[in-house]
Design a protein around this motif. Structure first.
Motif: not given
Lengths: 496, 120
Positions: A138-139, A142, A146, A149, A164-165, A168-169, A172-173, A176-177, A179-180, B37, B40, B44, B47-48, B86, B93, B97
């Motif tokens: 994960f790290v 990212e 990043l 981007y 790029v925006f 990025l959105i 990141t989603i 994060t998924f 990560l969950i 975001l 969001f 998480v 949760m951790y 992160v 960032l 932008i």
């Protein structure tokens, strides 16, 4: 000190530690030279790791000598070797070819920062490929995201910014998924090490959270891999990125997410969740077929050369996913082979586009009309890359499509329908590639802004090396095929 | 009912996650999207942090003499510290932008930027 034992760590450390050096290199050209040197070293490490893996070595590296599963473990097998070759190869080719292209798009004073971001992306992508730890992945994901981007937003075209925006959105989603999903698995198993996770999931009595985790991880990574219909961020991001960046990222960025997806699914979930292989196939197979057909069809009507190739990339992700969703040895082999071969083909095509962009004012199809009259060498390399993309015999693309069709035919009646989809996709590829070739070779150049002369020598030379590699790996297929089939075996060995 | 309350933190996690997700999808303003975001991602983190808590557990610090001390699991906290970093970098960032988008387009509303791009 035994240097060879530390290669898996050096694969990440060399580009990472070059970042501060590159940032300080203000004078023109030095930053490029240092970045290219670091990238070449990374490629050399990748090649030496690959040959060690092909020689049968099992490469495991304990970060800071903390024993796994407590410490972070790096491991290199056949699958990660393929990815390392693709990542460091794409970066090296793009850098060697791209000096003028980058100089024309990035102002000199911003170049050190740009190259620093490039190296961070390289380190992050390589880190994903070698890491055996879910959170570590994960790290690195990212870090590489990043950095990419920043790379994509680096160009002069302002339309890159909204694209790029969006990237990025969505990126990141997706992360994060993931990560969950990792969190849920950690909750149930108490481990982050992929190999250890596989063993401990057996002992979990309630499988519901694991199932949820599988869903989050699959969807999150499919989003990052631009699997149809989650590809919305990709076409514009690739279109408006600086041309050298497109070469680099189009060849490897989405494939790395696919790598994590396949690794997680085949190593952790499929051996342990009842019926997961069927769910995996039923969920991803239709998406893969849709990706092939829909994205190819969109490419047929696209007027901008770069966006046309970007949509073709979405379709190629479909081919890779199609092989994997068959959940068979042959399918995975085809899929991993296509990761390698498609990078070659798309790398060549985008290198040719980078050359074209230096000389032609517009990359719309009517803007590059007649370009082959002034740039025959660039366009000839483009045609070779395009042949490989379509899968004409004698090119690398043919080999992976051939393996894919063989794998699909094992599936009986369903297989015949899938072969039909593959053939339709390839025919659509013929159509969209032909539109480019027709414009470049047979139409009269536009009144103004037409390409006036051949691309610079170094760019042309690298483009041709890439084009010839497409032909070479179309005839001498032993290395990629044996890597891919061993990688597929490695993924399948835990399957019941 | 008790079981529902017992999972209180996880319900908050799920609801926060969806609030953030909704804001990202439904808002046209780029800053609001970034805010969504961040929510969001924070969900998480929660949760951790929730899963590492051991009831009655103390901080995981070695105390001389005590061998059977009950303590919370420190690993998820460390992980989430990394994830927070992160998240902060992503937001930074993203905001950078947005600043450049404002410079280039004079707006941070999604539909206005879209219209600007159309004549091309």
């Amino acid at each position: 000190m035994n240097l060879e034992a530390h290669l898996p760590a050096l694969q990440i450390v060399v580009p990472l530690l070059s970042v501060p050096v590159v940032m300080l290199l203000k004078p023109r050209g030095f930053a490029w030279a240092a970045t290219t040197a670091a990238s070449i070293v990374a490629l050399a490490i990748a090649i030496s790791l690959t040959s060690a893996v092909l020689g049968g070595a099992e490469i495991r590296y304990l970060m800071g000598s903390w024993s796994a599963p407590y410490g972070i473990e790096l491991s290199v097998d056949h699958f990660s070797a393929v990815l390392l070759l693709v990542i460091s190869g794409a970066s090296t080719f793009a850098l060697l070819a791209g000096r003028q292209s980058i100089a024309s798009q990035i102002e000199a004073e911003r170049q050190p920062m740009f190259f620093a971001a490039w190296l961070l992306a390289l380190a992050g992508l390589a880190g994903i490929a070698v890491s055996g730890d879910a959170f570590n992945v994960f790290v690195f994901m990212e870090i590489s995201s990043l950095a990419s981007y920043v790379l994509i937003a680096g160009g002069p075209d302002r339309r890159a910014l909204p694209s790029v925006f969006k990237y990025l959105i969505m990126g990141t989603i997706g992360a994060t998924f993931y990560l969950i999903g990792v969190g849920l698995i950690y909750m149930m198993t108490g481990t982050l090490n992929l190999a250890d996770m596989e063993m401990r999931i057996h002992e979990v009595s309630d499988q519901a959270p694991i199932l949820v985790a599988a869903g989050f991880i699959t969807v999150g990574l499919a989003l990052k891999a631009a699997l149809f219909p989650l590809h919305a961020w990709l076409p514009n991001a690739y279109t408006y990125a600086p041309h050298a960046v497109t070469v680099f990222l189009a060849a490897c960025a989405t494939k790395v997410s696919l790598y994590v997806l396949l690794r997680f699914d085949f190593v952790v979930f499929q051996p342990n969740l009842a019926g997961h292989d069927i769910q995996f196939a039923f969920f991803l197979l239709p998406l893969a077929v849709l990706a092939i057909i829909v994205a190819s069809a969109v490419a047929v009507f696209e007027k901008n050369l770069k966006r046309l190739l970007a949509y073709s990339s979405v379709a190629q992700i479909g081919y890779i996913m199609l092989g994997a969703s068959l959940v068979s040895q042959a399918g995975l082999t085809a899929s991993i082979l296509h990761i390698f071969n498609h990078s070659l083909a798309k790398g060549t095509l985008f290198l040719a586009v980078a050359g074209l962009a230096l000389r032609s004012q517009s990359l719309r199809l009517d803007g590059i009309a007649g370009a082959a009259k002034t740039m025959p060498w660039t366009m000839a390399a483009f045609v070779i890359g395009a042949f490989s993309l379509i899968g004409i015999p004698g090119t690398a693309g043919f080999i992976s499509k051939w393996y894919l069709i063989l794998a699909v035919l094992d599936q009986g009646l369903l297989g015949v329908a899938l072969v039909f989809a593959i053939v339709v996709g390839s025919l659509l590829a013929v159509v969209y590639v032909w539109r480019v070739v027709e414009a470049a070779w047979f139409r009269a150049p536009p009144a103004e802004g037409a390409a006036t002369r051949e691309a610079p020598f170094e760019l042309l030379a690298v483009t041709w090396v890439a084009a010839l590699a497409n032909l070479y790996f179309g005839i001498f297929t032993e290395v990629p095929v044996s890597l891919a089939s061993m990688a597929a075996e490695g993924l399948r060995e835990l399957m019941p | 009912m008790l079981e529902f309350l017992g999972y209180y933190n996880y319900w908050v996690f799920a609801i926060l996650l969806m609030i953030g997700f909704y804001a990202v999808i439904a808002r046209g303003n780029l800053i609001k999207k970034l805010l969504g975001l961040s929510i969001f991602q924070s969900a998480v983190f929660l949760m951790y942090i929730t899963m590492d808590k051991v009831e009655g557990g103390t901080a995981p610090i070695i105390q001389p003499g005590a061998t059977d001390q009950l303590y919370s699991n420190p690993l998820p906290q460390v992980l989430i510290l990394t994830a927070i970093v992160v998240g902060v970098s992503t937001t930074a960032l993203g905001l950078a932008i947005v600043v450049r988008i404002k410079d280039a387009y004079g707006s941070i509303e999604e539909h206005e930027i879209f219209e600007e791009n159309q004549p091309q």
